[in-house]
Scaffold this motif. Structure first.
Motif, PDB file in Angstrom:
ATOM      1  N   ARG A 146     -47.618 -21.441 -13.507  1.00  0.00           N
ATOM      2  CA  ARG A 146     -48.740 -21.538 -14.456  1.00  0.00           C
ATOM      3  C   ARG A 146     -49.592 -22.749 -14.086  1.00  0.00           C
ATOM      4  N   CYS A 171     -41.378 -15.637 -15.227  1.00  0.00           N
ATOM      5  CA  CYS A 171     -40.571 -14.458 -15.594  1.00  0.00           C
ATOM      6  C   CYS A 171     -39.913 -13.747 -14.417  1.00  0.00           C
ATOM      7  N   CYS A 221     -49.151 -11.447 -12.577  1.00  0.00           N
ATOM      8  CA  CYS A 221     -47.783 -11.055 -12.931  1.00  0.00           C
ATOM      9  C   CYS A 221     -47.785  -9.610 -13.424  1.00  0.00           C
ATOM     10  N   CYS A 245     -48.278 -13.295 -17.246  1.00  0.00           N
ATOM     11  CA  CYS A 245     -48.251 -14.712 -17.597  1.00  0.00           C
ATOM     12  C   CYS A 245     -48.828 -15.617 -16.521  1.00  0.00           C
ATOM     13  N   THR A 246     -49.067 -15.114 -15.308  1.00  0.00           N
ATOM     14  CA  THR A 246     -49.737 -15.928 -14.282  1.00  0.00           C
ATOM     15  C   THR A 246     -50.803 -15.086 -13.590  1.00  0.00           C
ATOM     16  N   ARG A 253     -45.570  -9.471 -17.727  1.00  0.00           N
ATOM     17  CA  ARG A 253     -46.244  -9.925 -18.947  1.00  0.00           C
ATOM     18  C   ARG A 253     -47.645 -10.464 -18.694  1.00  0.00           C
ATOM     19  N   CYS A 260     -43.744 -14.092 -10.025  1.00  0.00           N
ATOM     20  CA  CYS A 260     -44.203 -14.973 -11.106  1.00  0.00           C
ATOM     21  C   CYS A 260     -43.091 -15.978 -11.393  1.00  0.00           C
TER      22      CYS A 260
END
Length: 510
Positions: free
Chosen positions: A491, A325, A347, A352-353, A350, A322
């Motif tokens: 992202r 992170c 990911c 996040c992607t 977290r 990712c």
């Protein structure tokens, strides 16, 4: 004096035994006779203790249920009037251990029923205790005699003029022939005369080593062998644990280990038979021996990880990161309004992607395939051997081994010559050991790419024929800043579009 037995309770300690006629009595056979006798005497048998290991003072394996018996007696959990044994030696052939058992039973008021004595023996009674103690002394002495006979047999086999010959259980992959002879005591015994590869079993052994070298997990080999009906000597599928032990056996390269020393054996390498092959290609003794040593390096690797979750499923899972992170991307599945969505990489930290798996695989694998299709790649990223130095070491090693063998075969005519030869043998053994260590240092460890390049000219077909866990090793090897670049998933907000081609960033070392 007749002892009233009706209403008494007993617990058995069962262990493999050989009776006076030489017939082996299994725990099940012992229990059957105990139960018959107990029914005649009106005694109720409770839950038995059962072990397979030897009670000899020379035994190396622990007897778990014997220890449980001792603990139960100490902690008042035994819960019976009698301890029932087939014969006294079934309890222990160690006099000290036997005395401890007698003392515990005396303290707790537990008596013995010994099947071969056909009566109850009370350790609180002086005469009965003497009988039980004499049994222990006789059993320990018999254990000593058995141990000496076994050690003599081992020594004879190790000193055999043709090298260390077969002793103990014949390893899977070999077949053994015997001859009937008389030992030093005049008893007729079976002595091994020849041990040779069994073609069918040997092929399974060869496959095991080549697949470990290629990066296959023990679990995947176990599944494949089971599916094909490849079984061990007991007719059952071989477990990963069993095969891991097999992969450590120097017997398969015509050697044997005795007290930490590796000796030449009388039997040949497992690949020394007509038709020895792997994946349709002939396998020579030299090639198999090389693979054997490479496998030992793999098994010795402290960083080697074993997958216990049932096997890898996705080649690129964990190979990409990712971008925000730095956590690895792993495959996940979702539903939207109860409808399954296409699998995606997400990911692992977290979350996040998230990116479409099919589109990402097409792009990343396309880069990997293009790279591996280049003719210069294999040589460029596969560890090379030690070149001329390795060849020189191996040549010198062959000379030293021959010199050592010749020295060991010389019959000294005088004490002085015997001492001289002993010093020469010690020096040669040290030199051979040093050369073997240097040879190991110069010999490259196996690369997971070796499996990929064994399957043919078409890279995509080779990839499909390679196990997923090996694909994963290759992906992690190549997707690094030093080779193809580290793949990072950005992202959508940080990309030109939500398409995978715009969201994948390749980070290189320079």
């Amino acid at each position: 004096m007749t002892i009233e037995t009706t209403g008494l309770t007993a617990r058995e300690y069962l262990r493999v035994s050989v009776d006076r006629s030489g017939t082996e009595r299994s725990p099940e056979e012992q229990h059957a006779e105990h139960a018959e006798t107990a029914a005649e005497l009106g005694i109720t048998l409770g839950k038995p203790y059962k072990d397979i290991g030897s009670a000899s003072r020379y035994a190396k394996k622990a007897r778990d249920d014997f220890q449980r018996l001792m603990d139960d007696l100490r902690n008042d959990r035994f819960g019976a009037d009698l301890l029932w044994l087939w014969e006294s030696s079934r309890g222990s052939r160690k006099t000290g251990e036997w005395v401890t058992l007698l003392d515990l039973c005396e303290e707790k008021g537990v008596r013995f029923y010994v099947q071969t004595h056909e009566r109850i023996l009370d350790p609180r009674n002086g005469n009965d205790r003497r009988t039980l103690l004499l049994d222990a002394v006789d059993s320990e002495h018999e254990s000593y005699k058995i141990s000496k006979r076994v050690l003599r047999g081992v020594k004879t086999n190790l000193n055999h003029q043709d090298g260390a010959r077969g002793h103990g259980i014949c390893p899977f992959g070999y077949t053994r022939t015997y001859e009937r002879v008389r030992d030093a005591a005049g008893r007729r015994v079976m002595r091994p005369t020849e041990q040779a590869p069994d073609p069918k079993e040997a092929q399974a052994v060869i496959e095991l080593f080549f697949r470990i070298r290629a990066g296959h997990s023990m679990a995947s080999i176990e599944r494949d062998f089971k599916a094909r009906g490849t079984v061990g000597r007991r007719g059952k599928p071989m477990s990963a644990q069993t095969m891991r032990g097999m992969a450590r056996r120097v017997a398969y390269i015509g050697k044997r280990e005795h007290k930490g020393e590796i000796l030449d054996a009388a039997w040949p390498c497992i690949a020394d038979f007509e038709g020895a092959s792997y994946n349709g290609k002939p396998v020579t003794v030299v090639e198999f021996t090389k693979v054997f040593h490479e496998v030992q390096k793999i098994l010795d690797d402290p960083d080697r990880k074993t997958n216990h979750s049932g096997g890898a499923k996705h080649a690129l899972s964990g190979a990409m990161k990712c971008d925000p992170c730095g956590e690895p991307e792993t495959v996940t599945y979702r539903k939207a309004a109860g409808t399954p969505q296409p699998p995606a990489y997400q990911c692992h930290g977290r979350g996040c992607t998230r990116i479409n798996k099919e589109e990402t695989d097409r792009i990343v694998l396309g880069v990997i395939f293009a790279y591996l299709a280049r003719p210069d790649v294999y040589q460029a990223i596969t560890p090379q051997d030690g070149g001329q130095e390795l060849a020189a070491v191996q040549a010198e090693l062959a000379v030293k081994r021959a010199d050592l063998k010749e020295t060991q075969e010389i019959e000294p005519e005088t004490l002085a010559e015997d001492r001289r030869l002993a010093r020469r043998e010690e020096r040669l053994e040290e030199e051979v050991g040093q050369l073997e260590r240097r040879e190991a240092e110069l010999t490259p460890g196996p690369s997971p790419l070796a499996a990929l390049f064994d399957h043919g000219p078409d890279i995509e077909k080779r990839w499909e024929a390679t196990p997923v866990e090996v694909q994963r090793q290759i992906a992690r090897l190549l997707l690094t800043p030093e080779i193809l670049g580290e793949v990072r998933v950005k992202r959508v907000a940080d990309s030109a579009s939500d398409a995978a081609v715009d969201r994948l960033e390749w980070v290189h070392a320079d």
